[in-house]
Structure formats: structure tokens, C-alpha cells
Scaffold this motif. Structure first.
Motif, PDB file in Angstrom:
ATOM      1  N   CYS A  86       0.902  -1.150  -0.008  1.00  0.00           N
ATOM      2  CA  CYS A  86      -0.136  -0.132  -0.114  1.00  0.00           C
ATOM      3  C   CYS A  86       0.902   1.177   0.139  1.00  0.00           C
ATOM      4  CB  CYS A  86      -0.917  -0.040   1.077  1.00  0.00           C
ATOM      5  SG  CYS A  86      -1.985  -1.575   1.313  1.00  0.00           S
ATOM      6  N   CYS A  89       0.882   3.117   3.426  1.00  0.00           N
ATOM      7  CA  CYS A  89       1.232   2.481   4.625  1.00  0.00           C
ATOM      8  C   CYS A  89       1.482   3.190   5.887  1.00  0.00           C
ATOM      9  CB  CYS A  89       2.381   1.216   4.358  1.00  0.00           C
ATOM     10  SG  CYS A  89       2.595   0.147   5.808  1.00  0.00           S
ATOM     11  N   LYS A 181      -9.540  -2.171   2.182  1.00  0.00           N
ATOM     12  CA  LYS A 181      -8.817  -0.972   1.505  1.00  0.00           C
ATOM     13  C   LYS A 181      -9.549   0.053   0.802  1.00  0.00           C
ATOM     14  CE  LYS A 181      -4.867  -2.701   3.440  1.00  0.00           C
ATOM     15  NZ  LYS A 181      -4.114  -2.085   4.490  1.00  0.00           N
ATOM     16  N   TYR A 188      -7.058  -1.681  -5.595  1.00  0.00           N
ATOM     17  CA  TYR A 188      -6.435  -2.899  -4.872  1.00  0.00           C
ATOM     18  C   TYR A 188      -5.150  -3.044  -5.832  1.00  0.00           C
ATOM     19  CZ  TYR A 188      -8.353  -4.325  -0.714  1.00  0.00           C
ATOM     20  OH  TYR A 188      -8.758  -4.706   0.792  1.00  0.00           O
ATOM     21  N   CYS A 192      -2.345  -1.287  -3.858  1.00  0.00           N
ATOM     22  CA  CYS A 192      -1.859  -2.121  -2.833  1.00  0.00           C
ATOM     23  C   CYS A 192      -1.301  -3.313  -3.399  1.00  0.00           C
ATOM     24  CB  CYS A 192      -3.285  -2.191  -2.141  1.00  0.00           C
ATOM     25  SG  CYS A 192      -4.253  -1.017  -1.146  1.00  0.00           S
TER      26      CYS A 192
END
Length: 331
Positions: A86, A89, A181, A188, A192
Motif C-alpha cells: 500500500c 502504509c 482498503k 487494490y 495496494c
């Protein structure tokens, strides 16, 4: 190192890791995407077994879990490694860095947690800070010992896990906070380096076994539209309208420098989710009344939260003191 679970040899000393949907094919001497599962001579090992990079006694609200023993504390531990990337993060120095670690064997950690249980209102162990499923063998071994000692086990996870390992560990887990998420495959994939479907499947599976709460970090302009929040809430309501949803405010971190999520976007997202769900909270918004719990029936204040402090004000036998409605909460 400790021999890993959930893998198979595929010839030429290569192995296929079956723990998570990344399904890494790992050559001899190499590690998988998560950086912690290593092929040594055609056998898969875990490089972080019993390696604790962070530990603390945390309020349960910090996980965040708002409907699971509110006001309690929990012995929280984490290690390095993660199976997503990610860009935003919040714990990148642990998840993607090389932090110093200390060795805690499962029996040592369970014993330490049991000792805290008597001294600081700690209810058990939270496996958190990075991705606990990339610590799978250690968490599995420790969770069984903790359960035998009467302690609670909590996972704070991205939910990016294959069905077999998830079902194997769930009998020893009491609560999970699962990060969803965003609610699109493109988010995604691009933000991510993962997939949405396995996470949704994990939420649906886990909610039948243990207490589950969901967190979604709203990133400015990427996953914060009303339409996406509406789809997320619709799906979650289809499982159980009482599952708490935490909408957390994004701030620049790691590789992402977009501006913080505007407060009005956070508030509009909560309003949209509350059309479908009974309990929706705002995180990373200090002073907001949206961190407290209210009765879905009459709107009475049930639990007043100030920061990580939780004070029961409107509960009586897990019912709203004012109107008598059942409140979905574990005390």
C-alpha cells in the motif's frame, strides 16, 4: 527459521507458497513477495518466526475495536513483513523495513500476556502493527497457547489470505479488525498490489466465526467517493448491519503525498454508510463525536469515547438504557 505451512514443491527446488493469494513461486535461496517466507533447498521456511519487532500494551480502541471489551487493554505485538504494498502504509518502517527484533517463543509470549492480564486490565494478545498472516505459524502456535490460558486473541489484518489457512486459525481467534482498503479491483491492483475479492471472502468467512470490525482508510480522491462508500456499506449490510465500520482519515505517509482527506468528505462518507449500517465511526479525526457509540434505534449515547478512553453511559445488560434495544457489543 521455522518450517512454513501451506506450500508445495514444484520441481527444480522451487516451491509454490499457498498462504496468500499472491501465490509466489520461490526459487531456492529466495524469498516471496512478503519478504519473510524463504526457500532453502526446496523447503519453505519462515524468517520471522518468534521475531517481535514491536510490542506494547494498547487500548483495545486503538486496533480499532469499539464493540469488543470497550475500555480494556491488550498486549500488542508485531513483526516485519507484509503481502501488500500500500502506497499510504502507516506502519511501513515495520512492514517494509528491517526493524530490530527480539525473540519471544510462543510459550514466552503467552506467559507474558497472561502476566499482563493480572496487572493492566489486558484481555489477551493482539497480533498487529504489520500483517499477522505473514507471521502465520507463530501466531497459530501462540494463539493456541493463549486460548488454553483463557486469553483473547485478536488479529488486525489486511484479510489478504487464502481460505484454508484462514479456516485453520479461526477457531483460536476471538476478534478481528480487517482492512478493506477500498471497494474496487482497480484500487487494490494499483494502490495496494493486491486483489479485492479474497479480502471480501475473508470478511464473509471470519464473521461467521468471531467478532469482526472493518476499517477503510479514505484516501483523498482515490477511494472516498459516495458511490464507493455506498457499495461498501451495501456489501457489509448484506453480511450483518451490526458489523462496525471505521472510516479512517488518510494523512501523507510512505510513498503517497496526496493531501489529507478533507473533513467534510469524512463526514459525508459516514452519513452515506449510516444509511445502511448501524455503527459507523470516524478515525484520525480528534474530537469528533463520531468516535462514540449511539443507539441505532433512539440515538442515545451508549459509549462516550474521548481519544482512546471509553466510558459506558447508556448500557444496561447490553441493551440501550433509554429504549431497550439490543446493542451489538461484547463486554
Amino acid at each position: 527459521m521455522n518450517q512454513a505451512m501451506f506450500w508445495e514443491g514444484i520441481g527444480n527446488d522451487r516451491v509454490l507458497c499457498l498462504l496468500c493469494p499472491q501465490k509466489c513461486v520461490i526459487a531456492d535461496g529466495k524469498r516471496g513477495f512478503c519478504r519473510v517466507r524463504q526457500n532453502d533447498g526446496g523447503v519453505l521456511y519462515t524468517a520471522n518466526y518468534a521475531q517481535v519487532s514491536a510490542h506494547s500494551i494498547d487500548p483495545i480502541e486503538k486496533k480499532p475495536l469499539y464493540h469488543f471489551y470497550p475500555g480494556a487493554h491488550i498486549f500488542s505485538v508485531g513483526t516485519f513483513g507484509c503481502n501488500l504494498r500500500c502506497g499510504f502504509c502507516q506502519n511501513w518502517s515495520i512492514a517494509h523495513g528491517d526493524p530490530p527484533s527480539v525473540t519471544f517463543l510462543p510459550e514466552q509470549l503467552a506467559a507474558a500476556a497472561a502476566e499482563e492480564d493480572g496487572g493492566s486490565n489486558s484481555i489477551g494478545i493482539a497480533y498487529t502493527y504489520s500483517e499477522p498472516f505473514m507471521w502465520y505459524e507463530y501466531v497459530y502456535d501462540t494463539a493456541k497457547l493463549a486460548r488454553d490460558s483463557g486469553l483473547k486473541n485478536v488479529l488486525v489484518t489486511n484479510g489478504f489470505i487464502n481460505p484454508e489457512p484462514l479456516k485453520k486459525i479461526l477457531p483460536f481467534i476471538d476478534a478481528m479488525n480487517i482492512d478493506v482498503k477500498g471497494f474496487s479491483d482497480s484500487y487494490y491492483n494499483e494502490t495496494c498490489v493486491g486483489e479485492l475479492h479474497p479480502v471480501l471472502r475473508a470478511v464473509e468467512t471470519a464473521s461467521a466465526y468471531c467478532h469482526v470490525e472493518i476499517t477503510t482508510l479514505l484516501v483523498t480522491g482515490l477511494n472516498d467517493s459516495k458511490e464507493e462508500i455506498s457499495r461498501l456499506a451495501d456489501w457489509l449490510a448484506g453480511i450483518n448491519k451490526d458489523i462496525p465500520l471505521h472510516l479512517s482519515r488518510y494523512f501523507p505517509n510512505y510513498k503517497m503525498q496526496l493531501p489529507p482527506t478533507p473533513l467534510y468528505v469524512m463526514e459525508e462518507a459516514r452519513d452515506e454508510a449510516l444509511r445502511k449500517l448501524n455503527y459507523v465511526y470516524l478515525g484520525n479525526v480528534p474530537g469528533s463525536e463520531a468516535s462514540s457509540t449511539y443507539c441505532p434505534e433512539c440515538g442515545a449515547l451508549i459509549i462516550d469515547r474521548r481519544g482512546y478512553r471509553a466510558m459506558e453511559t447508556g448500557l444496561e445488560n447490553q441493551k440501550c438504557r433509554k429504549c431497550g434495544r439490543d446493542i451489538a457489543i461484547i463486554l
